[in-house]
Scaffold this motif. Structure first.
Motif, PDB file in Angstrom:
ATOM      1  N   ASP A 163      -2.099   3.889  -6.334  1.00 32.15           N
ATOM      2  CA  ASP A 163      -2.346   2.839  -5.347  1.00 32.15           C
ATOM      3  C   ASP A 163      -1.833   1.482  -5.850  1.00 32.15           C
ATOM      4  O   ASP A 163      -1.259   0.711  -5.085  1.00 32.15           O
ATOM      5  CB  ASP A 163      -3.851   2.765  -5.052  1.00 32.15           C
ATOM      6  CG  ASP A 163      -4.147   1.993  -3.784  1.00 32.15           C
ATOM      7  OD1 ASP A 163      -3.808   2.519  -2.698  1.00 32.15           O
ATOM      8  OD2 ASP A 163      -4.686   0.875  -3.857  1.00 32.15           O
TER       9      ASP A 163
ATOM     10  N   LYS B 192       0.938  -0.810  -3.969  1.00 31.51           N
ATOM     11  CA  LYS B 192       0.715  -2.201  -3.569  1.00 31.51           C
ATOM     12  C   LYS B 192       1.779  -3.129  -4.136  1.00 31.51           C
ATOM     13  O   LYS B 192       2.155  -4.105  -3.495  1.00 31.51           O
ATOM     14  CB  LYS B 192      -0.703  -2.629  -3.955  1.00 31.51           C
ATOM     15  CG  LYS B 192      -1.723  -2.069  -2.949  1.00 31.51           C
ATOM     16  CD  LYS B 192      -3.172  -2.361  -3.294  1.00 31.51           C
ATOM     17  CE  LYS B 192      -4.072  -1.814  -2.163  1.00 31.51           C
ATOM     18  NZ  LYS B 192      -5.428  -1.468  -2.627  1.00 31.51           N
TER      19      LYS B 192
ATOM     20  N   GLU C 281       0.180  -1.578   2.383  1.00 34.30           N
ATOM     21  CA  GLU C 281      -1.188  -1.959   2.747  1.00 34.30           C
ATOM     22  C   GLU C 281      -1.942  -0.715   3.190  1.00 34.30           C
ATOM     23  O   GLU C 281      -1.398   0.121   3.915  1.00 34.30           O
ATOM     24  CB  GLU C 281      -1.172  -2.970   3.897  1.00 34.30           C
ATOM     25  CG  GLU C 281      -0.481  -4.270   3.536  1.00 34.30           C
ATOM     26  CD  GLU C 281      -0.540  -5.278   4.684  1.00 34.30           C
ATOM     27  OE1 GLU C 281      -1.256  -6.274   4.570  1.00 34.30           O
ATOM     28  OE2 GLU C 281       0.138  -5.040   5.711  1.00 34.30           O
ATOM     29  N   ASN C 282      -3.201  -0.609   2.794  1.00 36.62           N
ATOM     30  CA  ASN C 282      -3.992   0.553   3.172  1.00 36.62           C
ATOM     31  C   ASN C 282      -4.715   0.355   4.498  1.00 36.62           C
ATOM     32  O   ASN C 282      -5.155  -0.742   4.822  1.00 36.62           O
ATOM     33  CB  ASN C 282      -5.019   0.879   2.080  1.00 36.62           C
ATOM     34  CG  ASN C 282      -4.371   1.551   0.880  1.00 36.62           C
ATOM     35  OD1 ASN C 282      -3.327   2.188   1.004  1.00 36.62           O
ATOM     36  ND2 ASN C 282      -4.978   1.399  -0.281  1.00 36.62           N
ATOM     37  N   VAL C 283      -4.815   1.447   5.255  1.00 35.69           N
ATOM     38  CA  VAL C 283      -5.501   1.444   6.546  1.00 35.69           C
ATOM     39  C   VAL C 283      -6.288   2.746   6.644  1.00 35.69           C
ATOM     40  O   VAL C 283      -6.232   3.585   5.752  1.00 35.69           O
ATOM     41  CB  VAL C 283      -4.497   1.377   7.720  1.00 35.69           C
ATOM     42  CG1 VAL C 283      -3.696   0.086   7.677  1.00 35.69           C
ATOM     43  CG2 VAL C 283      -3.556   2.581   7.704  1.00 35.69           C
TER      44      VAL C 283
ATOM     45  N   TYR D 182       2.281   1.009   5.855  1.00 34.51           N
ATOM     46  CA  TYR D 182       0.871   1.381   5.769  1.00 34.51           C
ATOM     47  C   TYR D 182       0.687   2.725   5.058  1.00 34.51           C
ATOM     48  O   TYR D 182       1.562   3.589   5.100  1.00 34.51           O
ATOM     49  CB  TYR D 182       0.265   1.479   7.173  1.00 34.51           C
ATOM     50  CG  TYR D 182       0.096   0.150   7.887  1.00 34.51           C
ATOM     51  CD1 TYR D 182       0.324  -1.064   7.243  1.00 34.51           C
ATOM     52  CD2 TYR D 182      -0.289   0.122   9.232  1.00 34.51           C
ATOM     53  CE1 TYR D 182       0.165  -2.271   7.914  1.00 34.51           C
ATOM     54  CE2 TYR D 182      -0.459  -1.092   9.903  1.00 34.51           C
ATOM     55  CZ  TYR D 182      -0.220  -2.288   9.242  1.00 34.51           C
ATOM     56  OH  TYR D 182      -0.383  -3.476   9.901  1.00 34.51           O
TER      57      TYR D 182
ATOM     58  N   VAL E 190      -9.250   2.311  14.515  1.00 37.82           N
ATOM     59  CA  VAL E 190      -8.339   2.188  13.384  1.00 37.82           C
ATOM     60  C   VAL E 190      -8.830   1.034  12.522  1.00 37.82           C
ATOM     61  O   VAL E 190      -9.115  -0.040  13.043  1.00 37.82           O
ATOM     62  CB  VAL E 190      -6.904   1.857  13.864  1.00 37.82           C
ATOM     63  CG1 VAL E 190      -5.998   1.519  12.689  1.00 37.82           C
ATOM     64  CG2 VAL E 190      -6.338   3.009  14.667  1.00 37.82           C
ATOM     65  N   LEU E 191      -8.954   1.238  11.236  1.00 33.88           N
ATOM     66  CA  LEU E 191      -9.217   0.128  10.320  1.00 33.88           C
ATOM     67  C   LEU E 191      -7.870  -0.424   9.883  1.00 33.88           C
ATOM     68  O   LEU E 191      -7.129   0.242   9.162  1.00 33.88           O
ATOM     69  CB  LEU E 191     -10.003   0.619   9.105  1.00 33.88           C
ATOM     70  CG  LEU E 191     -11.514   0.605   9.246  1.00 33.88           C
ATOM     71  CD1 LEU E 191     -12.160   1.312   8.072  1.00 33.88           C
ATOM     72  CD2 LEU E 191     -12.030  -0.818   9.325  1.00 33.88           C
ATOM     73  N   LYS E 192      -7.538  -1.620  10.375  1.00 31.39           N
ATOM     74  CA  LYS E 192      -6.255  -2.233  10.028  1.00 31.39           C
ATOM     75  C   LYS E 192      -6.332  -2.850   8.620  1.00 31.39           C
ATOM     76  O   LYS E 192      -7.425  -2.922   8.043  1.00 31.39           O
ATOM     77  CB  LYS E 192      -5.892  -3.275  11.092  1.00 31.39           C
ATOM     78  CG  LYS E 192      -5.587  -2.607  12.448  1.00 31.39           C
ATOM     79  CD  LYS E 192      -5.432  -3.609  13.572  1.00 31.39           C
ATOM     80  CE  LYS E 192      -4.076  -4.278  13.524  1.00 31.39           C
ATOM     81  NZ  LYS E 192      -3.817  -5.008  14.804  1.00 31.39           N
ATOM     82  N   PRO E 193      -5.194  -3.272   8.063  1.00 36.22           N
ATOM     83  CA  PRO E 193      -5.210  -3.744   6.665  1.00 36.22           C
ATOM     84  C   PRO E 193      -6.295  -4.782   6.365  1.00 36.22           C
ATOM     85  O   PRO E 193      -6.972  -4.683   5.344  1.00 36.22           O
ATOM     86  CB  PRO E 193      -3.806  -4.338   6.490  1.00 36.22           C
ATOM     87  CG  PRO E 193      -2.956  -3.497   7.375  1.00 36.22           C
ATOM     88  CD  PRO E 193      -3.817  -3.234   8.592  1.00 36.22           C
TER      89      PRO E 193
ATOM     90  N   TYR F 188      -9.639  -2.842   6.384  1.00 36.63           N
ATOM     91  CA  TYR F 188      -9.757  -1.842   5.325  1.00 36.63           C
ATOM     92  C   TYR F 188      -9.857  -2.497   3.951  1.00 36.63           C
ATOM     93  O   TYR F 188     -10.548  -1.993   3.062  1.00 36.63           O
ATOM     94  CB  TYR F 188      -8.574  -0.865   5.361  1.00 36.63           C
ATOM     95  CG  TYR F 188      -8.830   0.347   4.504  1.00 36.63           C
ATOM     96  CD1 TYR F 188      -9.611   1.396   4.982  1.00 36.63           C
ATOM     97  CD2 TYR F 188      -8.364   0.427   3.209  1.00 36.63           C
ATOM     98  CE1 TYR F 188      -9.898   2.494   4.198  1.00 36.63           C
ATOM     99  CE2 TYR F 188      -8.643   1.523   2.407  1.00 36.63           C
ATOM    100  CZ  TYR F 188      -9.411   2.555   2.905  1.00 36.63           C
ATOM    101  OH  TYR F 188      -9.703   3.640   2.120  1.00 36.63           O
ATOM    102  N   ALA F 189      -9.178  -3.648   3.782  1.00 39.13           N
ATOM    103  CA  ALA F 189      -9.209  -4.324   2.475  1.00 39.13           C
ATOM    104  C   ALA F 189     -10.632  -4.794   2.150  1.00 39.13           C
ATOM    105  O   ALA F 189     -11.028  -4.813   0.980  1.00 39.13           O
ATOM    106  CB  ALA F 189      -8.236  -5.501   2.467  1.00 39.13           C
TER     107      ALA F 189
ATOM    108  N   GLU G 202     -12.349  -1.731   0.905  1.00 40.60           N
ATOM    109  CA  GLU G 202     -11.925  -1.419  -0.463  1.00 40.60           C
ATOM    110  C   GLU G 202     -12.696  -2.256  -1.486  1.00 40.60           C
ATOM    111  O   GLU G 202     -13.070  -1.762  -2.546  1.00 40.60           O
ATOM    112  CB  GLU G 202     -10.421  -1.673  -0.625  1.00 40.60           C
ATOM    113  CG  GLU G 202      -9.556  -0.530  -0.111  1.00 40.60           C
ATOM    114  CD  GLU G 202      -8.070  -0.755  -0.367  1.00 40.60           C
ATOM    115  OE1 GLU G 202      -7.563  -1.857  -0.050  1.00 40.60           O
ATOM    116  OE2 GLU G 202      -7.408   0.163  -0.879  1.00 40.60           O
TER     117      GLU G 202
END
Lengths: 476, 476
Positions: free
Chosen positions: A57, A61, A66-68, A136, B40-43, B46-47, B50
């Motif tokens: 990860d 990055k 970017e994570n979703v 993503y 949907v969890l967008k960036p 979701y960040a 995290e």
């Protein structure tokens, strides 16, 4: 004493498949539930995945990923929008037909992969060139209804990451596809100590719906290949099927170009089968949840456990370290450490304490090194790096010495039957020859490597003019 | 200039529900797909998750928790083994009836929670007292077929962690149940800047199959309560249903005692509704993906962007920092920063550079502070800590000033109708009174707080002798 094993496991030479299963069970990586074809990742197994996840990860990055998180269920209508894709996946998905007490109007499949969901999302989320690129990724599990299952290698549910990107141009999409394949290859070499061959899949082997699929292929200890990660360029095929368009600077509507790329818990299977031996698992330090295990000798003698704990505190600054202070015998502890793949063992007893020293034992080659306690941290840090490097070199030497060339059909058949490994051979480009080779020898086309060589002018199978050099091999 | 908003959002006072939806959308936290009831969890969203995950997981591990991963599907037969549990969950699960091209012999539900799977696993994995305790946790998503959905607060799939433990004694299980509730409460206060009330759920409100459920309850800006985390003690009920036994030191077979505990992406909803204002989201620095946004003023002037980048590099050592070098106007950038909840903004223009200074603007209270560039890192680090602390104090003051006492039914009704918030009141212990209160006022029993007070001798509803002081409130 160190040779006394916790429990005997089958030898690799005798039965590699059984050896694999034994290691998975005895190293406490997975467990069973009553859900057929599904596995439990136990703490020792999941902790490896956490280390893979964290380090991969971070690399993602650095390249702007970017994570979703997207839904785990896909309406049937969405799955069907891209023709090749649905043909590839429909036969192996699990279908949800009831929600709560009611039958659903449209059935939903548990995601086997999420191209369709990302397209549906991007179709709503992308309007202008300013919205591009989208780079993503998500970490999640997927379900594929496999008939035969084996821990890590093939199970009905597995953990993975799936990256899905959208770009303004075909060039940018191709660049990202290759970039992520390189991230995977570097990660496998530097973190998992597994050398890989990078290349492109043939038409027959590419992903359902992709224009091009790239792969990293690793060679296991038994000479069988394991596809360890893939990166796909979709062109604008999915974008056309889902209507994912953007207004360019000249205000023209254009289709985006997409990619996807993924690696799975299968990598843990690769670690086991590349590095393991008859004493069990061998973990590269970079993915070892416990890098150093301190085993006190004659621990009931005054001062021994205190000293072990003191060393643990000192080493905690440079490594993931534990003390095994249980009431098992030292020999049992040694064998357990080996079975679980702990890269470095520290033995400390009354005599060592007297001499201000301890003994370090490397898991990878069994070497014993007596070091002064004054230089413990330095030595341990240094040794962990050496072990990581040496494990990669050992794996590379094995891979290279098990990579063969076949210039004609006789050589090919002789090699596949007598020398398990990769076979490099020339190929005419026809699917028919791939199918023949598979049917006759069980070897599948692993990839057309980026590093091409010209071994001869003709296809190893049909004798017609050759177009590409290909890696073949029997595979997991 | 700073008052120019990116896009107008509904004011909280006017319509809190619409304000919430506006913030979620405009701060770019979630997105839509074609899967009804799923988000949907967008960036940006979701960040936040995290950061929650990383910091909570570290706290778990300090208490000895190990992570695992169990299957996402549960055979119907397993779900049915514990009577109360299946009654609680069966009406709201999604059923998989087909795998691949075949109908399944036994249907499988997508996990709504995993008590049954952990029991099945523990039944196979635990044999002796040496195997105890098991203190396992998993991070995953679960599915519950909700009819009405709202981003973060209630959706058909959500992300969470679920801890499941097994212990030799009832005392140890109760201790772990409370320990994890305390971990949640501390986490909410120190990381999310959300003060919570800790207490026990009543019989009516407890988890399906639990002996005791403990909860942390938070108060939102609109005076409604939000259950923010729960911890359950199961006694040996599940162990009996699933046959989870261990051989004790005296070689007697005994049932284990179990717990489970979880928090979800709902916490992001809490952050929004506790801290947000009419300019958008306000993120506590500890969970802000971007803690500091540097906005260059007159960025086309020579040296401004270079200076901004220089400050970014310096600040990267103490904070998560970005530069907004897009071609939007500074006013637009300010508003966007505010909408997205960035805790601290740095403004740097030609005049500031001349004077070796910059302007820091706090998101929580709008305060502007001019600081010398020589002390930038120190000031920023200090301010982020101050903001975190002040946000908790502001939230606590709001919670305390919206916590009321009702000594009789008239006070109760008057309070619930005119002063939204928590109501503390005495209760006789009968479910009938809870049901009456709910039916008459819409207020539900939030919890019996650990910190009990004696407000009067009689139940606020029926007038019979009171047994407990209870927190009531309308809730999400």
């Amino acid at each position: 004493m160190a040779d006394k094993k916790v429990e005997a496991i089958t030898s690799m030479e005798e039965d590699f498949a059984q050896w694999y299963t034994d290691v998975v069970v005895k190293a406490d990586l997975t467990g069973y539930t009553s859900v057929k074809g599904f596995m439990v990742l136990k703490p020792a197994g999941y902790a490896i995945w956490e280390l893979i996840q964290k380090q991969l990860d971070a690399r993602f990055k650095e390249t702007g990923v970017e994570n979703v998180y997207l839904p785990m269920l896909i309406p049937e209508g969405l799955l069907q929008k891209e023709k090749d894709h649905v043909e590839g996946f429909a036969p192996e998905v699990a279908w949800v037909t009831h929600g709560g007490l009611n039958e659903l109007q449209e059935k939903l499949c548990v995601r086997p992969t999420s191209e369709t969901l990302f397209c549906d999302f991007y179709q709503k989320d992308i309007t202008s060139y300013r919205d591009l690129p989208k780079v993503y990724n998500q970490w999640c599990s997927v379900v594929r209804w496999e008939k035969e299952t084996r821990p890590f290698l093939r199970s009905r549910e597995f953990l993975w990451q799936e990256g899905h990107t959208a770009h303004a141009t075909a060039e940018e999409a191709e660049e990202r596809t290759i970039q992520m394949l390189n991230v995977y290859a570097d990660f496998c070499e530097q973190i998992l100590a597994i050398p890989v061959v990078k290349g492109q899949k043939t038409e027959k082997e590419k992903f359902a719906g992709a224009v091009a699929t790239y792969t990293i292929e690793a060679l296991m200890h038994d000479g069988k290949a394991l596809q360890s990660g893939t990166s796909h360029n979709f062109g604008d095929g999915f974008a056309q099927a889902f209507g994912v368009q953007y207004a360019d600077k000249d205000n023209q509507l254009k289709y985006v170009h997409q990619t996807s790329w993924g690696v799975t818990t299968r990598l843990i299977g690769a670690i086991i089968m590349v590095h393991g031996d008859d004493n069990g698992l061998k973990l590269p330090p970079m993915v070892a949840p416990t890098q150093v295990m301190i085993v006190p000798i004659q621990q009931k003698k005054e001062g021994v456990l205190d000293k072990a704990e003191e060393l643990r505190e000192r080493l905690a600054k440079v490594a993931r370290v534990k003390v095994d202070a249980t009431d098992k015998s030292p020999g049992f502890k040694f064998a357990e450490c080996e079975m679980r793949g702990v890269p470095l063992r520290v033995e400390i007893g009354p005599r060592d304490i007297e001499n201000n020293q301890c003994v370090l034992v490397r898991r990878d080659n069994g070497e014993k090194i007596t070091v002064s306690l004054d230089e413990l941290e330095t030595k341990v840090e240094e040794l962990l790096k050496t072990i990581q490097k040496d494990m990669l070199e050992t794996a590379r030497a094995h891979r290279d010495s098990h990579t063969y060339e076949a210039r004609n059909w006789e050589e090919f058949v002789d090699t596949i039957n007598n020398r398990p490994g990769f076979i490099k051979a020339m190929w005419c480009g026809e699917t028919e020859c791939e199918e023949n080779i598979k049917a006759e020898t069980g070897a599948s086309t692993r990839c057309m490597p980026f590093e091409q060589e010209k071994l001869s002018d003709v296809c190893v199978c049909c004798g017609k003019p050759a177009k590409k050099m290909v890696y073949f091999g029997r595979a997991y």
